[in-house]
Write an enzyme that holds these catalytic residues in place. Structure first.
Site, short mmCIF file in Angstrom:
data_model
loop_
_atom_site.label_atom_id
_atom_site.label_comp_id
_atom_site.label_asym_id
_atom_site.label_seq_id
_atom_site.Cartn_x
_atom_site.Cartn_y
_atom_site.Cartn_z
N LYS A 136 14.54 3.76 -11.26
CA LYS A 136 13.46 4.04 -10.30
C LYS A 136 13.45 2.98 -9.21
O LYS A 136 13.37 3.29 -8.02
CB LYS A 136 12.10 4.10 -11.01
CG LYS A 136 10.96 4.42 -10.03
CD LYS A 136 9.58 4.45 -10.62
CE LYS A 136 8.56 4.57 -9.49
NZ LYS A 136 7.17 4.36 -9.91
N ARG A 154 9.23 1.96 -3.09
CA ARG A 154 8.92 0.54 -3.26
C ARG A 154 10.21 -0.28 -3.30
O ARG A 154 10.29 -1.36 -2.70
CB ARG A 154 8.11 0.36 -4.56
CG ARG A 154 7.58 -1.04 -4.78
CD ARG A 154 6.47 -1.06 -5.80
NE ARG A 154 5.35 -0.24 -5.37
CZ ARG A 154 5.09 0.99 -5.86
NH1 ARG A 154 5.83 1.50 -6.82
NH2 ARG A 154 4.08 1.69 -5.38
N ASP A 162 0.88 -1.17 0.00
CA ASP A 162 0.00 0.00 0.00
C ASP A 162 0.92 1.21 0.00
O ASP A 162 1.86 1.30 0.80
CB ASP A 162 -0.95 0.04 1.20
CG ASP A 162 -2.10 1.01 0.92
OD1 ASP A 162 -2.87 0.77 -0.02
OD2 ASP A 162 -2.20 2.04 1.62
N SER A 163 0.66 2.10 -0.92
CA SER A 163 1.61 3.19 -1.11
C SER A 163 0.86 4.44 -1.55
O SER A 163 -0.33 4.40 -1.84
CB SER A 163 2.65 2.79 -2.17
OG SER A 163 2.01 2.27 -3.31
N PHE A 201 4.24 5.32 -13.40
CA PHE A 201 2.77 5.38 -13.38
C PHE A 201 2.38 6.42 -12.34
O PHE A 201 3.23 7.07 -11.73
CB PHE A 201 2.18 3.99 -13.06
CG PHE A 201 2.51 3.50 -11.66
CD1 PHE A 201 3.73 2.88 -11.41
CD2 PHE A 201 1.62 3.64 -10.60
CE1 PHE A 201 4.06 2.44 -10.13
CE2 PHE A 201 1.92 3.19 -9.32
CZ PHE A 201 3.15 2.59 -9.09
N GLY A 202 1.09 6.58 -12.16
CA GLY A 202 0.59 7.44 -11.08
C GLY A 202 1.13 8.86 -11.14
O GLY A 202 1.08 9.53 -12.18
N TYR A 203 1.68 9.31 -10.03
CA TYR A 203 2.13 10.70 -9.91
C TYR A 203 3.55 10.92 -10.44
O TYR A 203 4.09 12.03 -10.32
CB TYR A 203 2.05 11.15 -8.44
CG TYR A 203 0.64 11.13 -7.87
CD1 TYR A 203 -0.23 12.19 -8.09
CD2 TYR A 203 0.17 10.04 -7.14
CE1 TYR A 203 -1.53 12.17 -7.59
CE2 TYR A 203 -1.13 10.00 -6.64
CZ TYR A 203 -1.96 11.07 -6.86
OH TYR A 203 -3.26 11.05 -6.38
N ASP A 204 4.15 9.88 -11.00
CA ASP A 204 5.56 9.97 -11.40
C ASP A 204 5.91 11.19 -12.29
O ASP A 204 6.96 11.80 -12.09
CB ASP A 204 6.01 8.68 -12.11
CG ASP A 204 6.33 7.56 -11.13
OD1 ASP A 204 6.71 7.87 -9.98
OD2 ASP A 204 6.21 6.39 -11.49
#
Ligand code: ITT
Length: 206
Positions: free
Chosen positions: A182, A188, A76-77, A159-162
């Site tokens: 990354k 992670r 969960d991140s 992905f996401g906010y990268d």
């Protein structure tokens, strides 16, 4: 890195996020566990009702382990932005609404930060390994990756906010890093490295 056998031979990876799955499969390769994605086993997403990443990671791991009857690993991140009182936090995937896309979440993030000078942010990852649903001694590892939020998206990786997450000492966003770069730096990557250490310790002869 050499492969070292852990207690289990198979585990379910308790995530439905394709970006995470990609990263975790690469990061967890050294333990030689056969990883089964929960989606491939027909397991639906777990409810995430916790206040913290750690609680949610445990919920996800238990749900997947119960359904698959296998050991489970769950992540969960999310992104924590102090200038926004810690938001999006545990709601990172759902910041702009329950079925929000990454683009919608990013737009909301940038709109929320308009006019704010403090752009400090960090990604946080809580990673849990349980051997079975009622495992009383879950392994837990966390990782934190600090950066700054920039208004203009940059890069096509991750992905996401990268695309909005700038790593100041590199002058690049996390979406501008190669996947291996990354993984070597990220929240992670840090959490997986710590978890691998715990798994090796647990499976070492006493
Ligand atoms: P699962 O619960 O199925 O794992 P999810 O995407 O809902 O998938 P989370 O609840 O842990 O997972 O939310 C994670 C969100 O945080 C993710 O959707 C991204 O918006 C953000 N996030 C986490 N790690 C990230 C990373 O490495 N890069 C960019 N954004 C990240």
């Amino acid at each position: 890195m050499s492969k070292s056998r852990v207690l289990a031979t198979q585990a379910v990876l308790a995530t439905g996020n394709a970006g995470k799955l990609r990263e975790m499969a690469a990061l967890l390769a050294p333990i030689g566990l056969q990883l089964r994605a929960q989606g491939g086993l027909g397991i639906a997403a777990a409810p995430e009702t916790g206040v913290t990443f750690i609680e949610n990671a445990l919920q996800k791991a238990r749900h997947a382990s119960r359904s698959a009857k296998l050991p489970a690993i769950a992540d969960d991140s999310g992104l924590v932005v102090p200038a926004l009182g810690g938001a999006p936090g545990v709601r990172s995937a759902r910041y702009a609404g329950n079925h929000a896309t990454d683009a919608q979440n990013n737009r909301k993030l940038i709109a929320s930060l308009a006019g704010l000078e403090n752009r400090t942010a960090w990604f946080f990852c809580a990673l849990v390994f349980i051997e079975r649903e009622e495992d009383p001694a879950p392994l837990l590892a966390t990782g934190i990756w600090r950066g700054r939020i920039i208004d203009q998206p940059r890069g096509g990786g991750g992905f996401g906010y990268d695309p909005h997450f700038l790593i100041p000492h590199l002058g690049r966003t996390s979406a501008e890093l190669a996947a291996e770069e990354k993984n070597a730096l990220s929240h992670r990557g840090q959490a997986v490295a710590a978890l691998l250490g715990q798994l090796r310790e647990r499976s070492a002869p006493t």
